[in-house]
Design a protein around this motif. Structure first.
Motif, PDB file in Angstrom:
ATOM      1  N   LYS A 308       0.838  -1.207   0.000  1.00 41.06           N
ATOM      2  CA  LYS A 308       0.000   0.000   0.000  1.00 41.06           C
ATOM      3  C   LYS A 308       0.873   1.257   0.000  1.00 41.06           C
ATOM      4  O   LYS A 308       0.557   2.242  -0.694  1.00 41.06           O
ATOM      5  N   VAL A 309       1.959   1.229   0.760  1.00 42.72           N
ATOM      6  CA  VAL A 309       2.857   2.384   0.810  1.00 42.72           C
ATOM      7  C   VAL A 309       3.415   2.672  -0.578  1.00 42.72           C
ATOM      8  O   VAL A 309       3.471   3.829  -1.025  1.00 42.72           O
ATOM      9  N   LEU A 310       3.812   1.615  -1.302  1.00 46.03           N
ATOM     10  CA  LEU A 310       4.351   1.803  -2.654  1.00 46.03           C
ATOM     11  C   LEU A 310       3.281   2.339  -3.610  1.00 46.03           C
ATOM     12  O   LEU A 310       3.537   3.245  -4.413  1.00 46.03           O
ATOM     13  N   ARG A 311       2.073   1.768  -3.512  1.00 46.77           N
ATOM     14  CA  ARG A 311       0.985   2.225  -4.393  1.00 46.77           C
ATOM     15  C   ARG A 311       0.663   3.696  -4.156  1.00 46.77           C
ATOM     16  O   ARG A 311       0.482   4.476  -5.091  1.00 46.77           O
ATOM     17  N   ASP A 312       0.591   4.080  -2.886  1.00 43.72           N
ATOM     18  CA  ASP A 312       0.264   5.476  -2.554  1.00 43.72           C
ATOM     19  C   ASP A 312       1.346   6.435  -3.061  1.00 43.72           C
ATOM     20  O   ASP A 312       1.041   7.530  -3.554  1.00 43.72           O
ATOM     21  N   ALA A 313       2.608   5.998  -2.935  1.00 47.04           N
ATOM     22  CA  ALA A 313       3.703   6.858  -3.377  1.00 47.04           C
ATOM     23  C   ALA A 313       3.658   7.064  -4.891  1.00 47.04           C
ATOM     24  O   ALA A 313       3.868   8.188  -5.388  1.00 47.04           O
ATOM     25  N   ILE A 314       3.377   5.995  -5.613  1.00 45.88           N
ATOM     26  CA  ILE A 314       3.293   6.099  -7.074  1.00 45.88           C
ATOM     27  C   ILE A 314       2.115   6.986  -7.480  1.00 45.88           C
ATOM     28  O   ILE A 314       2.207   7.795  -8.420  1.00 45.88           O
ATOM     29  N   SER A 315       1.010   6.867  -6.753  1.00 47.19           N
ATOM     30  CA  SER A 315      -0.163   7.703  -7.040  1.00 47.19           C
ATOM     31  C   SER A 315       0.143   9.181  -6.837  1.00 47.19           C
ATOM     32  O   SER A 315      -0.381  10.053  -7.544  1.00 47.19           O
ATOM     33  N   GLN A 316       1.006   9.489  -5.864  1.00 49.39           N
ATOM     34  CA  GLN A 316       1.392  10.880  -5.616  1.00 49.39           C
ATOM     35  C   GLN A 316       2.451  11.349  -6.605  1.00 49.39           C
ATOM     36  O   GLN A 316       2.437  12.491  -7.067  1.00 49.39           O
ATOM     37  N   GLY A 317       3.392  10.443  -6.921  1.00 50.56           N
ATOM     38  CA  GLY A 317       4.521  10.847  -7.746  1.00 50.56           C
ATOM     39  C   GLY A 317       4.229  10.937  -9.223  1.00 50.56           C
ATOM     40  O   GLY A 317       4.747  11.835  -9.914  1.00 50.56           O
ATOM     41  N   ALA A 318       3.429  10.026  -9.749  1.00 49.98           N
ATOM     42  CA  ALA A 318       3.175   9.982 -11.190  1.00 49.98           C
ATOM     43  C   ALA A 318       2.582  11.290 -11.735  1.00 49.98           C
ATOM     44  O   ALA A 318       3.053  11.808 -12.762  1.00 49.98           O
ATOM     45  N   PRO A 319       1.551  11.869 -11.096  1.00 45.55           N
ATOM     46  CA  PRO A 319       1.005  13.141 -11.608  1.00 45.55           C
ATOM     47  C   PRO A 319       2.046  14.263 -11.611  1.00 45.55           C
ATOM     48  O   PRO A 319       2.067  15.104 -12.507  1.00 45.55           O
ATOM     49  N   TYR A 321       5.279  13.885 -11.988  1.00 40.27           N
ATOM     50  CA  TYR A 321       6.205  13.627 -13.095  1.00 40.27           C
ATOM     51  C   TYR A 321       5.574  14.062 -14.424  1.00 40.27           C
ATOM     52  O   TYR A 321       6.221  14.723 -15.251  1.00 40.27           O
ATOM     53  N   ASN A 322       4.307  13.683 -14.615  1.00 32.75           N
ATOM     54  CA  ASN A 322       3.610  14.017 -15.861  1.00 32.75           C
ATOM     55  C   ASN A 322       3.457  15.526 -16.047  1.00 32.75           C
ATOM     56  O   ASN A 322       3.368  16.025 -17.172  1.00 32.75           O
ATOM     57  N   ALA A 323       3.443  16.256 -14.913  1.00 31.90           N
ATOM     58  CA  ALA A 323       3.323  17.710 -14.975  1.00 31.90           C
ATOM     59  C   ALA A 323       4.683  18.380 -15.109  1.00 31.90           C
ATOM     60  O   ALA A 323       4.768  19.619 -15.115  1.00 31.90           O
ATOM     61  N   GLY A 324       5.743  17.571 -15.224  1.00 36.02           N
ATOM     62  CA  GLY A 324       7.086  18.121 -15.401  1.00 36.02           C
ATOM     63  C   GLY A 324       7.851  18.377 -14.136  1.00 36.02           C
ATOM     64  O   GLY A 324       8.983  18.877 -14.164  1.00 36.02           O
ATOM     65  N   HIS A 325       7.257  18.012 -12.983  1.00 34.34           N
ATOM     66  CA  HIS A 325       7.945  18.218 -11.699  1.00 34.34           C
ATOM     67  C   HIS A 325       8.733  16.947 -11.344  1.00 34.34           C
ATOM     68  O   HIS A 325       8.420  16.238 -10.388  1.00 34.34           O
ATOM     69  N   HIS A 326       9.766  16.684 -12.128  1.00 33.91           N
ATOM     70  CA  HIS A 326      10.501  15.426 -11.983  1.00 33.91           C
ATOM     71  C   HIS A 326      11.239  15.317 -10.640  1.00 33.91           C
ATOM     72  O   HIS A 326      11.291  14.248 -10.040  1.00 33.91           O
ATOM     73  N   ALA A 327      11.816  16.404 -10.187  1.00 37.94           N
ATOM     74  CA  ALA A 327      12.568  16.383  -8.922  1.00 37.94           C
ATOM     75  C   ALA A 327      11.638  16.094  -7.745  1.00 37.94           C
ATOM     76  O   ALA A 327      11.975  15.311  -6.847  1.00 37.94           O
ATOM     77  N   ALA A 328      10.460  16.732  -7.734  1.00 41.65           N
ATOM     78  CA  ALA A 328       9.499  16.504  -6.641  1.00 41.65           C
ATOM     79  C   ALA A 328       9.023  15.065  -6.639  1.00 41.65           C
ATOM     80  O   ALA A 328       8.860  14.447  -5.580  1.00 41.65           O
ATOM     81  N   CYS A 329       8.809  14.511  -7.836  1.00 43.29           N
ATOM     82  CA  CYS A 329       8.400  13.111  -7.943  1.00 43.29           C
ATOM     83  C   CYS A 329       9.493  12.198  -7.390  1.00 43.29           C
ATOM     84  O   CYS A 329       9.218  11.289  -6.602  1.00 43.29           O
ATOM     85  N   ALA A 330      10.742  12.463  -7.792  1.00 44.68           N
ATOM     86  CA  ALA A 330      11.865  11.638  -7.330  1.00 44.68           C
ATOM     87  C   ALA A 330      12.007  11.712  -5.815  1.00 44.68           C
ATOM     88  O   ALA A 330      12.306  10.711  -5.152  1.00 44.68           O
ATOM     89  N   ASP A 331      11.786  12.896  -5.241  1.00 44.04           N
ATOM     90  CA  ASP A 331      11.899  13.065  -3.781  1.00 44.04           C
ATOM     91  C   ASP A 331      10.874  12.200  -3.044  1.00 44.04           C
ATOM     92  O   ASP A 331      11.176  11.599  -2.002  1.00 44.04           O
ATOM     93  N   ILE A 332       9.654  12.127  -3.585  1.00 38.07           N
ATOM     94  CA  ILE A 332       8.616  11.291  -2.957  1.00 38.07           C
ATOM     95  C   ILE A 332       9.014   9.822  -3.024  1.00 38.07           C
ATOM     96  O   ILE A 332       8.913   9.082  -2.032  1.00 38.07           O
ATOM     97  N   TYR A 333       9.469   9.378  -4.193  1.00 34.60           N
ATOM     98  CA  TYR A 333       9.868   7.977  -4.345  1.00 34.60           C
ATOM     99  C   TYR A 333      11.043   7.632  -3.419  1.00 34.60           C
ATOM    100  O   TYR A 333      11.052   6.570  -2.784  1.00 34.60           O
ATOM    101  N   GLN A 334      12.021   8.540  -3.351  1.00 35.79           N
ATOM    102  CA  GLN A 334      13.192   8.287  -2.515  1.00 35.79           C
ATOM    103  C   GLN A 334      12.804   8.213  -1.039  1.00 35.79           C
ATOM    104  O   GLN A 334      13.246   7.313  -0.314  1.00 35.79           O
ATOM    105  N   ALA A 335      11.984   9.146  -0.588  1.00 34.31           N
ATOM    106  CA  ALA A 335      11.557   9.158   0.818  1.00 34.31           C
ATOM    107  C   ALA A 335      10.778   7.899   1.158  1.00 34.31           C
ATOM    108  O   ALA A 335      10.898   7.352   2.266  1.00 34.31           O
TER     109      ALA A 335
END
Length: 391
Positions: A308-319, A321-335
């Protein structure tokens, strides 16, 4: 193989033991351990101590036993009045603990002793054995005479009295620098229980291990309303009995006081307790042994749902990334991966932990936020797949 010192006292000791040997041959039989020590005349304090501790009968028993026997001169090295204090009836239990620390089950000859690094005593604790080709030491006592054969075992003479640990597990932990663990034990009301007779084996997380938990976790657990959860977590670090490292590794698992088992494995990187690494082992206490670990263990009942933790992180990060905020997405995945690495989740395995560690390391080596996000995302997808295979 053994060091024999030339001073007059040692010559007297050797002569006394020779007289005992002659007497044994004349009688046609070996004396037992106690009678041999008494007949030698150099172990009067030891004999008096055995009598005061009511251990004479035990060491006159069938055995066999191996006794590391301190001479009268060895007892005289102790601080003034120590022997007199130990011989008092009210200190009988302490005296017995010290004396049984000088006794090992079985007949262990000098040839066998020098092949050992330690030996478990009747006290429950272990003595360290060191052989450097010049002398043999038991803890810090030097063996000055070896292989005195008795009807129920063997005596090796030592020049100092061996002293076992007299401190309980919480006290040893406090003096060894486990301040967060000790604070947690007190908050959970477990310090008194782990000061009891036991014995217990504690897999002790360092202060640094507790610091790896998500921010605010320790503070939350120490609150009175979270006491039951804290108790369960701490009990998951405790195994009944005194289990030394080699026995733990041989067992491969152990049931904790919390009720759930822990996994114990050894790999190229060292020994692991679940996903936590053993960094130091076999620290003796009077009522057990401590092994040091670098991660806090979380029992299944307190574990997070990693999928569930992985699914939630991907749900937060994917949008993002798609909006061009690659660094913010990477920070969520890393955390997210770092959080899972520092929290023992249900059914976690060393394979999964190793995978996440590699993903984080690879991500750190990338040169762009876009590549870092994709490296972490692929790693998370693979971790998710591993979790589904496991389930």
């Amino acid at each position: 193989m053994w060091t024999y010192y030339p001073p007059v006292k040692l010559a007297i000791l050797a002569s006394a033991l020779l007289i005992v040997s002659v007497a044994q041959k004349a009688s046609g039989k070996d004396l037992d351990i106690v009678d041999t020590a008494v007949a030698a005349g150099q172990f009067k304090t030891l004999a008096a101590a055995l009598n005061a501790a009511d251990l004479v009968g035990a060491l006159k028993g069938e055995g066999p036993f191996t006794v590391f026997a301190p001479t009268d001169e060895a007892f005289a090295k102790l601080p003034a009045s120590t022997v007199e204090m130990l011989l008092k009836p009210e200190n009988k239990e302490t005296l017995a603990a010290i004396l049984t620390y000088h006794v090992v089950a079985g007949s262990v000859t000098s040839k066998q002793v020098v092949s050992l690094s330690n030996a478990k005593t009747l006290n429950g604790q272990r003595v360290d054995i060191n052989f450097d080709r010049l002398q043999v030491s038991i803890d810090k006592a030097i063996v000055v005479q070896a292989d005195i054969k008795c009807s129920n075992g063997i005596i090796h003479v030592i020049d100092s009295v061996l002293m076992p640990s007299t401190q309980t597990l919480p006290t040893v932990a406090a003096e060894t620098g486990f301040s967060t663990l000790v604070a947690a034990l007190k908050a959970a009301g477990l310090a008194e229980a782990l000061s009891g007779e036991g014995p217990f084996t504690v897999f002790a997380p360092t202060d640094e291990a507790f610091a790896k938990l998500p921010s605010g976790t320790v503070e939350s657990l120490l609150k009175p309303e979270n006491k039951s959860k804290l108790v369960a977590i701490l009990q998951y670090h405790v195994v009944p009995g005194r289990v030394y490292s080699e026995d733990a590794l041989a067992a491969k698992s152990a049931n904790t006081l919390e009720g759930s088992p822990i996994r114990i494995v050894s790999n190229k990187g060292g020994a692991m307790i679940n996903a936590s690494r053993l960094t130091e082992t076999d620290i003796d206490a009077s009522n057990g042994v401590i092994h040091v670990i670098d991660e806090v263990l979380m029992p299944p009942s307190n574990a997070v749902d990693a999928s569930k933790v992985l699914r939630d992180a991907i749900s937060q990060g994917a949008p993002l990334y798609n909006a061009g905020h690659h660094a913010a997405c990477a920070d969520i995945y890393q955390a997210t991966l770092q959080s899972l690495m520092s929290t023992e989740f249900a059914g976690s395995s060393s394979t999964l932990t190793h995978h996440m560690s590699n993903v984080l390391a690879n991500a750190e080596r990338t040169h762009s936020s876009t590549q870092r996000a994709w490296t972490l995302r692929r790693g998370m997808d693979q971790a998710y797949a591993l979790l589904q295979t496991r389930d």
